[in-house]
Design a protein around this motif. Structure first.
Motif: not given
Length: 393
Positions: A69-90
């Motif tokens: 929450a301190e870093q970024a809560i929402h960025i929209s689907n125009f972009f991606t984030s490391e947590p999203a990639i890591l979770l998908a891979e996991r």
């Protein structure tokens, strides 16, 4: 008037009444316990209907959410984030998904089902086979696959060409799945039907028939996934790989997140750019929560805990209990001569939260961190609970 009764009165004047009157007004939770606004504690054996996999206030989840929450809560689907990639891979690793597989993140289980329906339409076929007793969600697409007439009929017409077959009936399944079938959508364990498990043989037949006829096998693991049954995903006990799998509930540990997992490149490319989307799905906060949940389940061996603690209910023999069923920490207690709603109310009065999932069955979906001592406390209290319910009915 208590604080709780005052708030419940205000609830009735402010909220759309789609859920009926709430049972309690909860204020906080810690571990497997919750406290209402009047200070009474309850052992939470429902965990938000299989959602709070780590219980309430687990440090790993709290810290992960606070940090993200301190870093970024929402960025929209125009972009991606490391947590999203890591979770998908996991998730792909845990699901033993082959090369070319993929993940679409949504906000809920119903949204994951909606994505699965659109995936099935991309096969060029329209007919979907589902099971009697199924529950896949309340949105109109998911509702079309949900069997209960009381849920469906007020909103018909729903999407057409959905065929329901009796669960466990192998001959009916053979007759229903054919060259016109787009997808077979099934829950390995039917939660809303009273925790009714499909056999491994039936799941293997489902895999065989869909492969033979070129249909998609979509497994709804929204309630059964993320360690609930003692496996990462319930279908893994049958040794099969589906074409797609829907997830939600326990994945975020209470933070809303859903997912459609597609297996293999041929299935994963059915939906292309612009053919589906979401505003909030896969946001960094939800994905960070999902990673914390998966890490904690693995680190604390909560798969093993689900099997060990859940097994305590296998041999439950009490007056008024005719059977127990389920796997891991997805369980039902079938009652004899005692209405489940009365037993649920008596349990709540005694300090235990359970769910009358059918008129005759109580459902237990506690946090995966539930201890043997905590469950034993419920088992010890159950005779008095059932006697109170019997007297009240």
């Amino acid at each position: 008037m208590t604080v709780g009764s005052d708030l419940l009165h205000r609830y009735s004047g402010a909220m759309v009444q789609v859920f009926g009157p709430p049972q309690l007004v909860l204020a906080s939770g810690h571990g497997c316990w919750v406290t209402d606004v009047d200070g009474k504690r309850y052992l939470d054996l429902l965990s938000g209907i299989a959602v709070n996999a780590l219980g309430h206030g687990h440090p790993a989840l709290v810290q992960a959410v606070a940090k993200q929450a301190e870093q970024a809560i929402h960025i929209s689907n125009f972009f991606t984030s490391e947590p999203a990639i890591l979770l998908a891979e996991r998730l792909l690793t845990l699901a033993n998904a082959p090369a070319g597989s993929g993940v679409f993140f949504a906000n809920s289980g119903a949204e994951a089902i909606e994505a699965a329906i659109k995936l099935s339409r991309r096969t060029g076929r329209k007919r979907i086979v589902a099971l009697e007793g199924s529950f896949h969600g309340r949105t109109t697409g998911a509702l079309a696959l949900t069997h209960k007439p009381a849920y469906r009929e007020p909103f018909e017409p729903l999407i057409p060409e959905v065929t329901f077959v009796p669960p466990g009936d192998e001959e009916a399944l053979r007759e229903a799945v054919d060259e016109a079938t787009a997808a077979l959508v099934i829950e390995p364990i039917q939660g809303e039907a009273g925790v009714r498990e499909l056999t491994a043989e039936y799941l293997r037949l489902a895999r065989e028939l869909t492969s033979r006829h070129g249909a998609l096998l979509v497994l709804d693991e929204i309630q059964t996934g993320i360690g609930r049954t003692g496996h990462w995903f319930a279908h893994q006990a049958a040794g099969i790989i589906p074409d797609a799998m829907t997830l939600a509930k326990g994945l975020g540990g209470g933070v809303p997140i859903g997912a459609l997992v597609t297996f293999g490149g041929e299935v994963s490319t059915l939906l292309g750019a612009g053919q589906h989307g979401t505003t909030f799905g896969g946001n960094p906060l939800a994905c960070a929560a999902g990673l914390a949940v998966l890490d904690t389940i693995e680190r604390e061996d909560l798969l093993g805990n689900a099997r060990t603690v859940g097994a305590m209910l296998d041999s439950l023999t009490l007056d008024g209990v005719s059977a127990t069923r389920g796997r891991g920490l997805l369980r039902a207690i079938e009652l004899s001569g005692i209405p489940a709603p009365a037993a649920m109310a008596a349990a709540r009065e005694a300090g235990f939260i359970v769910n009358a999932v059918t008129p005759t069955a109580l459902r237990l979906t506690p946090p995966l961190i539930l201890t043997e001592a905590e469950l034993q406390g419920f088992i010890d209290a159950l005779p008095a609970i059932l006697e109170t319910a019997r007297s009240a009915s």
